[in-house]
Scaffold this motif. Sequence first.
Motif, PDB file in Angstrom:
ATOM      1  N   ALA A 221     -11.217 -19.312 -45.988  1.00 37.67           N
ATOM      2  CA  ALA A 221     -12.628 -18.951 -46.180  1.00 37.67           C
ATOM      3  C   ALA A 221     -13.120 -19.425 -47.537  1.00 37.67           C
ATOM      4  N   GLY A 222     -12.348 -19.185 -48.587  1.00 35.77           N
ATOM      5  CA  GLY A 222     -12.751 -19.597 -49.924  1.00 35.77           C
ATOM      6  C   GLY A 222     -12.827 -21.098 -50.069  1.00 35.77           C
ATOM      7  N   SER A 319     -14.036 -13.816 -50.898  1.00 34.18           N
ATOM      8  CA  SER A 319     -13.141 -14.231 -49.799  1.00 34.18           C
ATOM      9  C   SER A 319     -11.705 -13.915 -50.204  1.00 34.18           C
ATOM     10  N   ALA A 483     -19.833 -12.580 -48.490  1.00 30.37           N
ATOM     11  CA  ALA A 483     -18.393 -12.413 -48.260  1.00 30.37           C
ATOM     12  C   ALA A 483     -17.998 -13.115 -46.973  1.00 30.37           C
ATOM     13  N   ALA A 484     -16.712 -13.481 -46.888  1.00 29.02           N
ATOM     14  CA  ALA A 484     -16.219 -14.200 -45.708  1.00 29.02           C
ATOM     15  C   ALA A 484     -14.716 -14.012 -45.569  1.00 29.02           C
ATOM     16  N   GLY A 485     -14.248 -14.160 -44.329  1.00 33.32           N
ATOM     17  CA  GLY A 485     -12.808 -14.155 -44.081  1.00 33.32           C
ATOM     18  C   GLY A 485     -12.233 -12.793 -43.746  1.00 33.32           C
ATOM     19  N   THR A 488     -13.499  -9.091 -44.606  1.00 34.17           N
ATOM     20  CA  THR A 488     -14.782  -8.592 -44.121  1.00 34.17           C
ATOM     21  C   THR A 488     -14.653  -7.883 -42.775  1.00 34.17           C
ATOM     22  N   ALA A 498     -12.066 -17.711 -40.277  1.00 34.13           N
ATOM     23  CA  ALA A 498     -12.270 -17.556 -41.719  1.00 34.13           C
ATOM     24  C   ALA A 498     -12.947 -18.794 -42.312  1.00 34.13           C
ATOM     25  N   GLU A 501     -16.570 -18.773 -41.318  1.00 38.13           N
ATOM     26  CA  GLU A 501     -17.316 -17.756 -42.045  1.00 38.13           C
ATOM     27  C   GLU A 501     -17.540 -18.163 -43.503  1.00 38.13           C
ATOM     28  N   GLY A 502     -16.559 -18.838 -44.093  1.00 40.88           N
ATOM     29  CA  GLY A 502     -16.728 -19.317 -45.464  1.00 40.88           C
ATOM     30  C   GLY A 502     -17.833 -20.351 -45.563  1.00 40.88           C
TER      31      GLY A 502
END
Length: 528
Positions: A221-222, A319, A483-485, A488, A498, A501-502
């Motif tokens: 995600a990051g 993340s 926020a992501a991954g 969340t 993930a 979402e990132g």
Amino acid sequence: MLDANLTQQLKGYLVNIRQPIELVASLGDDAKSRQMGELLGEIAALSDHITVVDGTDARTPSFLIRRAGTDIGVRFAGLPMGHEFTSLVLALLQVGGHPSKAAPALLNHVRGLDGDFAFETYFSLSCQNCPDVVQALNLMAVLNPRITHTAIDGALFQDEVTQRKVMAVPTVFLNGEPFGQGRMDLEQIVAKLDTGASARAAATIAAKDPFDVLVVGGGPAGAAAAIYAARKGIRTGLVAERFGGQVLDTMGIENFISIPHTEGPKLVGDLERHVRDYDVDVMNLQRAAKLVPAAQEGGLHELVLDSGATLSARTVILSTGARWRTMNVPGEAEYRNKGVAYCPHCDGPLFKGKRVAVIGGGNSGVEAAIDLAGLVAHVTLIEYDGDLRADAVLQRKLASLPNVRIVTSALTTEVHGDGERVTGLTYEDRHQGSLHRVDLEGVFVQIGLVPNTEWLTDTIALSARGEIEVDHRGATSWPGIFAAGDATTVPFKQIVIAAGEGSRAALAAFDHLIRLAPAEQPREKVAA
């Protein structure tokens, strides 16, 4: 030892050797020694720069890869096949003068380390985390003449493993004393040796200008968030305690679309290379401690790190991922890496012929029990619910194994040990309330994940499970913070989800930025 495919690949790599090297073999009369001799002979036949000579090391079978006429070299005690084959290839190239692709500043840091460092690493051929440690220490031994390294196959040298109480891999000893366990990369090892490095890094980080987008976490995600943000041409930073996160501990990955099969460390390497292809300021080995949201919309959010340094940004993407859930019972923490383990692929070979338990009846737990059953004497699988939750095909496979016992409706209440290692566990029958003790040497915990969000309590809205609450755009309860991954509330904790979402969070952060009122500044007058 080498099939046609590996032979062809290795031959292609070995053309990069610049200086002659010797394979100094210390062999006995056993089967493993004969296999090692065969392997070394096959390697030498692929390059005119490589010769095999006899050695007299106390560990047999073992071999030293040595640059001819020097003391520069690294040693393998055991056959570096499986996950360690790449370590062997890199050692041959680096001892042979082929340069490393690591950051020049980090390489110079290794060359300048002051002290005599004799490292020993115990690995297993099925451990996906071990090669990172082995390769980092091998490179250090090549760069600095006061550093030596021996990589030891724990499954082959069981007497040493028992004597030195090694119950998890990778385990590293420095000058005969325990140095570290678990995955470590070159940067982490150097930072551990040079205690002043952390303070210098903190000072450098504290001096950085504000970011447009600051990503906290270096998992899928990051990484995706950083790439998507950087592609918008805005100032992007990424802070990670461990780039790659939990994916580094993942064995086989077969559901990442367009890649039929890969492994966690390889995917993380690809992610990091992709991130660094863009103008992203990556700050690894930095743990987030506190988030201070902006007092007003359009202001700067502040991220305080464990080191004391503070970063600021117009938007933040959280993340931070998740970690293995623990049982939180007496004895678990005391015997972690002394019989309590969380990675059956890594540590399973150390329990060959022993009795172990697997805690958890989901897919991860049942897969672990199946894998371990082929190595250990007996597996007891303990599941809290009344039925296993794993896929039916896995349950059928598990039920067919003669050395597996399945216990359902059971709550593990304590892990027992003798002060040095695990000796058993106790579980409670949830129907009858009776307690039962199982004598064993290993406990593999496979009961799911916990989000890494404790440091965000009272800052943004979290669910009852500690997950960051996000909307359909990845926005949290505070404007400008996304926020992501796996950290969340988005369901289905999968790598591909993930990453998606990132990407979405980064696009939402960019959209947020362009809709903010522009900063006040003098307006240029236009002549009438």
